[in-house]
Write a protein that holds these residues in place. Structure first.
Motif, PDB file in Angstrom:
ATOM      1  N   MET A   1     -27.784  -2.740  20.275  1.00  0.00           N
ATOM      2  CA  MET A   1     -28.067  -1.609  21.163  1.00  0.00           C
ATOM      3  C   MET A   1     -27.688  -2.001  22.591  1.00  0.00           C
ATOM      4  O   MET A   1     -27.997  -3.090  23.034  1.00  0.00           O
ATOM      5  CB  MET A   1     -29.554  -1.236  21.109  1.00  0.00           C
ATOM      6  N   ALA A   2     -26.995  -1.096  23.293  1.00  0.00           N
ATOM      7  CA  ALA A   2     -26.649  -1.315  24.697  1.00  0.00           C
ATOM      8  C   ALA A   2     -27.613  -0.485  25.532  1.00  0.00           C
ATOM      9  O   ALA A   2     -27.870   0.687  25.228  1.00  0.00           O
ATOM     10  CB  ALA A   2     -25.211  -0.878  24.968  1.00  0.00           C
ATOM     11  N   VAL A   3     -28.155  -1.099  26.585  1.00  0.00           N
ATOM     12  CA  VAL A   3     -29.117  -0.404  27.439  1.00  0.00           C
ATOM     13  C   VAL A   3     -28.607  -0.412  28.878  1.00  0.00           C
ATOM     14  O   VAL A   3     -28.063  -1.411  29.341  1.00  0.00           O
ATOM     15  CB  VAL A   3     -30.489  -1.105  27.397  1.00  0.00           C
ATOM     16  N   GLY A   4     -28.754   0.701  29.573  1.00  0.00           N
ATOM     17  CA  GLY A   4     -28.280   0.717  30.945  1.00  0.00           C
ATOM     18  C   GLY A   4     -28.361   2.052  31.637  1.00  0.00           C
ATOM     19  O   GLY A   4     -29.118   2.942  31.235  1.00  0.00           O
ATOM     20  N   THR A   5     -27.520   2.181  32.668  1.00  0.00           N
ATOM     21  CA  THR A   5     -27.519   3.375  33.511  1.00  0.00           C
ATOM     22  C   THR A   5     -26.112   3.936  33.618  1.00  0.00           C
ATOM     23  O   THR A   5     -25.523   3.976  34.703  1.00  0.00           O
ATOM     24  CB  THR A   5     -28.042   3.022  34.915  1.00  0.00           C
ATOM     25  N   PRO A   6     -25.523   4.372  32.503  1.00  0.00           N
ATOM     26  CA  PRO A   6     -24.154   4.896  32.544  1.00  0.00           C
ATOM     27  C   PRO A   6     -24.067   6.171  33.380  1.00  0.00           C
ATOM     28  O   PRO A   6     -24.849   7.102  33.196  1.00  0.00           O
ATOM     29  CB  PRO A   6     -23.833   5.151  31.075  1.00  0.00           C
ATOM     30  N   LEU A   7     -23.119   6.190  34.306  1.00  0.00           N
ATOM     31  CA  LEU A   7     -22.905   7.356  35.166  1.00  0.00           C
ATOM     32  C   LEU A   7     -24.176   7.819  35.856  1.00  0.00           C
ATOM     33  O   LEU A   7     -24.369   9.013  36.111  1.00  0.00           O
ATOM     34  CB  LEU A   7     -22.310   8.506  34.338  1.00  0.00           C
ATOM     35  N   GLY A   8     -25.066   6.876  36.156  1.00  0.00           N
ATOM     36  CA  GLY A   8     -26.288   7.226  36.871  1.00  0.00           C
ATOM     37  C   GLY A   8     -27.402   7.762  35.994  1.00  0.00           C
ATOM     38  O   GLY A   8     -28.449   8.155  36.496  1.00  0.00           O
ATOM     39  N   LEU A   9     -27.206   7.778  34.678  1.00  0.00           N
ATOM     40  CA  LEU A   9     -28.231   8.299  33.759  1.00  0.00           C
ATOM     41  C   LEU A   9     -29.125   7.153  33.309  1.00  0.00           C
ATOM     42  O   LEU A   9     -28.846   6.453  32.336  1.00  0.00           O
ATOM     43  CB  LEU A   9     -27.557   8.972  32.559  1.00  0.00           C
ATOM     44  N   GLU A  10     -30.213   6.951  34.050  1.00  0.00           N
ATOM     45  CA  GLU A  10     -31.091   5.826  33.765  1.00  0.00           C
ATOM     46  C   GLU A  10     -31.718   5.870  32.373  1.00  0.00           C
ATOM     47  O   GLU A  10     -31.826   6.913  31.751  1.00  0.00           O
ATOM     48  CB  GLU A  10     -32.214   5.742  34.806  1.00  0.00           C
ATOM     49  N   ASN A  11     -32.149   4.691  31.935  1.00  0.00           N
ATOM     50  CA  ASN A  11     -32.833   4.547  30.649  1.00  0.00           C
ATOM     51  C   ASN A  11     -32.032   5.095  29.472  1.00  0.00           C
ATOM     52  O   ASN A  11     -32.588   5.744  28.582  1.00  0.00           O
ATOM     53  CB  ASN A  11     -34.197   5.234  30.694  1.00  0.00           C
ATOM     54  N   THR A  12     -30.749   4.845  29.489  1.00  0.00           N
ATOM     55  CA  THR A  12     -29.897   5.317  28.390  1.00  0.00           C
ATOM     56  C   THR A  12     -29.648   4.189  27.384  1.00  0.00           C
ATOM     57  O   THR A  12     -29.351   3.055  27.770  1.00  0.00           O
ATOM     58  CB  THR A  12     -28.535   5.797  28.928  1.00  0.00           C
ATOM     59  N   VAL A  13     -29.789   4.512  26.099  1.00  0.00           N
ATOM     60  CA  VAL A  13     -29.527   3.510  25.057  1.00  0.00           C
ATOM     61  C   VAL A  13     -28.482   4.063  24.091  1.00  0.00           C
ATOM     62  O   VAL A  13     -28.440   5.263  23.823  1.00  0.00           O
ATOM     63  CB  VAL A  13     -30.807   3.146  24.271  1.00  0.00           C
ATOM     64  N   THR A  14     -27.620   3.184  23.593  1.00  0.00           N
ATOM     65  CA  THR A  14     -26.624   3.554  22.589  1.00  0.00           C
ATOM     66  C   THR A  14     -26.598   2.449  21.549  1.00  0.00           C
ATOM     67  O   THR A  14     -26.835   1.280  21.863  1.00  0.00           O
ATOM     68  CB  THR A  14     -25.215   3.683  23.211  1.00  0.00           C
ATOM     69  N   THR A  15     -26.340   2.806  20.316  1.00  0.00           N
ATOM     70  CA  THR A  15     -26.331   1.795  19.257  1.00  0.00           C
ATOM     71  C   THR A  15     -24.984   1.705  18.561  1.00  0.00           C
ATOM     72  O   THR A  15     -24.156   2.618  18.636  1.00  0.00           O
ATOM     73  CB  THR A  15     -27.407   2.100  18.198  1.00  0.00           C
ATOM     74  N   GLY A  16     -24.779   0.596  17.882  1.00  0.00           N
ATOM     75  CA  GLY A  16     -23.541   0.382  17.147  1.00  0.00           C
ATOM     76  C   GLY A  16     -23.634  -0.948  16.431  1.00  0.00           C
ATOM     77  O   GLY A  16     -24.734  -1.416  16.125  1.00  0.00           O
ATOM     78  N   ILE A  17     -22.496  -1.570  16.214  1.00  0.00           N
ATOM     79  CA  ILE A  17     -22.485  -2.871  15.562  1.00  0.00           C
ATOM     80  C   ILE A  17     -21.607  -3.829  16.363  1.00  0.00           C
ATOM     81  O   ILE A  17     -20.873  -3.414  17.257  1.00  0.00           O
ATOM     82  CB  ILE A  17     -21.923  -2.795  14.127  1.00  0.00           C
ATOM     83  N   VAL A  18     -21.684  -5.087  16.015  1.00  0.00           N
ATOM     84  CA  VAL A  18     -20.792  -6.080  16.604  1.00  0.00           C
ATOM     85  C   VAL A  18     -19.499  -5.947  15.815  1.00  0.00           C
ATOM     86  O   VAL A  18     -19.482  -6.139  14.608  1.00  0.00           O
ATOM     87  CB  VAL A  18     -21.363  -7.505  16.449  1.00  0.00           C
ATOM     88  N   SER A  19     -18.412  -5.577  16.480  1.00  0.00           N
ATOM     89  CA  SER A  19     -17.149  -5.361  15.774  1.00  0.00           C
ATOM     90  C   SER A  19     -16.226  -6.572  15.806  1.00  0.00           C
ATOM     91  O   SER A  19     -15.226  -6.618  15.082  1.00  0.00           O
ATOM     92  CB  SER A  19     -16.422  -4.139  16.351  1.00  0.00           C
ATOM     93  N   ALA A  20     -16.546  -7.564  16.634  1.00  0.00           N
ATOM     94  CA  ALA A  20     -15.772  -8.808  16.670  1.00  0.00           C
ATOM     95  C   ALA A  20     -16.520  -9.804  17.545  1.00  0.00           C
ATOM     96  O   ALA A  20     -17.319  -9.417  18.404  1.00  0.00           O
ATOM     97  CB  ALA A  20     -14.368  -8.576  17.231  1.00  0.00           C
ATOM     98  N   VAL A  21     -16.298 -11.084  17.308  1.00  0.00           N
ATOM     99  CA  VAL A  21     -16.882 -12.121  18.154  1.00  0.00           C
ATOM    100  C   VAL A  21     -15.746 -13.003  18.666  1.00  0.00           C
ATOM    101  O   VAL A  21     -14.636 -12.978  18.127  1.00  0.00           O
ATOM    102  CB  VAL A  21     -17.904 -12.987  17.380  1.00  0.00           C
TER     103      VAL A  21
END
Length: 442
Positions: A240-260
C-alpha cells in the motif's frame, strides 16, 4: 558510450540509462532526486534499466522467506524512461504543477498524509514476512500507518510544493525525499490529525534522493513508523502506498510489488549530472502520483518496506500525467541506512568499488552475458585489493543481476561502507566469483 564510474555523479546524461557514468563505482541506471522529474517510457522486459524523473514539487503483507534474487537486469533502459519524480508535487498558487520540469494544471498544495510506525531513537525494524498470512485488511493497515505519515508543504523562491514524509522518531525526525525539500526556505508538516508544525531540514543526500527534517516542537504523542526488511520483499507481495497525491491528504492506494532490484536513475538540476540519484528500487503498480514523494510503501502488516520516489511515463506522452502502474520506491534498508547518518550528523558515507565501467556484453560459448564492463580501475581502491581487472565484465552483485554500468552504481549506492560482497565476473572464457569489501567513496 563513455565509461561509467562508481560515482554516478558525473554521468554525461543521467537521463540516459544507456549512457555510461563517470564517478567511482561504475553503476547502473537507477536513481531518484529532488523535484524535477521527467517521466519517461516504461521499461520493457525484466532486465531493463529505468530512468525516473521526479514529479516536481508543485502542488497541490506479507512477504515470503528470503530467497536469492536475481532481479530485473540492469541493462539498458530501452523501453522504459522514468517519468517525473512522483513524490513531490509542486504547485505555485496559480494551480500549476511542475513535475520536475513538467508543467500541468493542478489543485492546491497542502495536506497531511498517513504515517507508519518506528521507535524513539530510530525506526523499529521487523521482518517483512508474515509467512502465509491471509488477505490483508487494508482498512486496518491504513488506520495503523496514518499517524506515522505526514504531509509536507515547502515554500520556495518560486512558489510552494508538497510531498509526504515518514515519522522516524518521537523527537520529530521525519524521512522524505530530497527533491521534496530541496530549495525550500520554509517547511511545514501536517500530521494525520490535521495539526501543522514548522520544521527544518536536518540533512539531505541528493545522490539517493533522501532527506531528514525535524519538527521544531513535536507533539508528545508522535508515532514513529515500523520499518520492515526490504531484502525479504518479493515480487507479488501486496503493498500500500500512502501520501498526499495532488494535495489530497490521507490517500492510500494498493497493489503488488511488480519487480525488485530495478535500476532507476533520476535526473537532477545540474547539467553535468553530478546530482543525479541512483536507486536499486522496488517497483510497484500501486498508484503513485505527484505529492506521494517521500511517503511510505507498506506491506500487509503496515511495515514500511520502501519510500516512494518516482514514476515512469510512456515515451512521447505528457509527462505531467500521473501513475501508469509503474512506480518506484527506495528500499527501506537503504532508506534507514541513509536516514541514520543524516539524523546524526547530516553527512552520508557512500560505498564504492573503485572502477570505471560501461555497458558491455561477452559471449562465452553459446551464451552471451550482459553486465558492467570494467574500463578503468582506481589505484588503492577496493577493486584493486579484490583483484578486479580492466576488461572484466561484472554480471552480478551478490544475488542481484547486473545488466549494465548504471545497475552496478545503483546497487553499490545502497550498501554500507565496509560491507563484504561477492561479484560475479566474466574474465576471458570463464565466470568467477570475487569477494570484495566496499570502501568509502572519496
Amino acid at each position: 558510450m563513455s565509461p561509467a564510474q562508481d560515482d554516478p555523479g558525473q554521468s554525461p546524461n543521467p537521463w540516459d540509462p544507456f549512457a555510461s557514468r563517470t564517478g567511482e563505482d561504475a553503476q547502473g541506471p537507477s536513481a531518484l532526486r529532488p523535484p524535477q522529474p521527467e517521466p519517461t517510457p516504461p521499461a520493457g522486459p525484466s532486465g531493463t534499466a529505468v530512468e525516473a524523473s521526479r514529479v516536481s514539487r508543485e502542488a497541490a503483507p506479507h512477504a515470503h522467506p528470503h530467497t536469492p534474487r536475481r532481479g530485473p537486469g540492469w541493462g539498458g533502459v530501452s523501453a522504459l524512461v522514468l517519468a517525473g519524480m512522483l513524490l513531490s508535487s509542486g504547485a505555485t498558487l496559480g494551480g500549476v504543477v511542475a513535475y520536475d520540469r513538467i508543467i500541468a494544471p493542478l489543485t492546491s498544495a497542502q495536506a497531511p498524509s498517513e504515517p507508519a510506525s518506528p521507535s524513539p531513537t530510530g525506526p523499529d525494524v521487523e521482518p517483512v514476512s508474515t509467512g502465509g498470512a491471509t488477505v490483508a485488511d487494508w482498512s486496518e493497515v491504513a488506520e495503523q500507518v496514518a499517524p506515522s505519515t505526514v504531509a509536507i508543504q515547502v515554500r520556495t523562491a518560486t512558489g510552494t510544493s508538497q510531498g509526504t514524509g515518514v515519522v522516524l522518531s518521537e523527537d520529530g525526525s521525519v524521512l522524505t525525499n530530497d527533491h521534496v525539500v530541496a530549495g525550500g526556505d520554509q517547511v511545514q508538516v501536517t500530521l494525520a490529525d490535521g495539526l501543522t508544525y514548522t520544521a527544518a531540514v536536518v540533512g539531505a543526500d541528493p545522490s539517493t534522493d533522501l532527506a531528514v527534517i525535524r519538527l521544531d516542537a513535536p507533539p508528545p504523542d508522535l508515532q514513529p513508523a515500523t520499518f520492515g526488511d526490504s531484502e525479504l520483499v518479493e515480487v507479488g507481495d501486496p503493498v500500500m502506498a500512502v501520501g498526499t497525491p495532488l494535495g489530497l491528504e490521507n490517500t492510500v492506494t494498493t497493489g503488488i510489488v511488480s519487480a525488485v532490484d530495478r535500476p532507476v536513475t533520476t535526473e537532477g538540476e545540474e547539467e553535468d549530472g553530478s546530482d543525479a540519484a541512483f536507486t536499486s528500487a522496488i517497483q510497484t503498480d500501486a498508484a503513485i502520483n505527484p505529492g506521494n514523494s517521500g511517503g511510505p510503501l507498506v506491506d500487509a502488516r503496515g511495515h514500511v518496506v520502501g519510500v516512494n520516489t518516482a514514476i515512469a511515463a510512456i515515451p512521447g506522452t505528457d509527462r505531467a500525467v500521473g501513475s501508469i502502474g509503474l512506480g518506484f520506491a527506495i528500499p527501506s534498508n537503504t532508506a534507514r541506512l541513509i536516514a541514520d547518518q543524516l539524523g546524526e550528523g547530516g553527512t552520508v558515507r557512500h560505498a564504492y568499488v573503485g572502477v570505471t565501467t560501461q555497458d558491455g556484453t561477452r559471449s562465452v560459448g553459446d551464451v552471451t552475458h550482459r553486465g558492467a564492463e570494467v574500463v578503468g580501475v582506481e589505484p588503492d581502491s577496493p577493486a584493486v585489493e579484490a583483484g578486479i581487472q580492466e576488461g572484466d565484465l561484472i554480471t552480478a552483485f551478490d544475488d542481484v543481476s547486473i545488466g549494465g554500468a548504471a545497475a552496478l552504481t545503483a546497487v553499490v549506492r545502497g550498501q554500507e561502507v565496509g560491507s563484504e560482497h561477492t561479484l560475479t565476473v566474466v574474465r576471458g572464457e570463464k565466470e568467477r566469483a570475487i569477494r570484495i569489501t566496499l570502501g568509502e567513496r572519496p
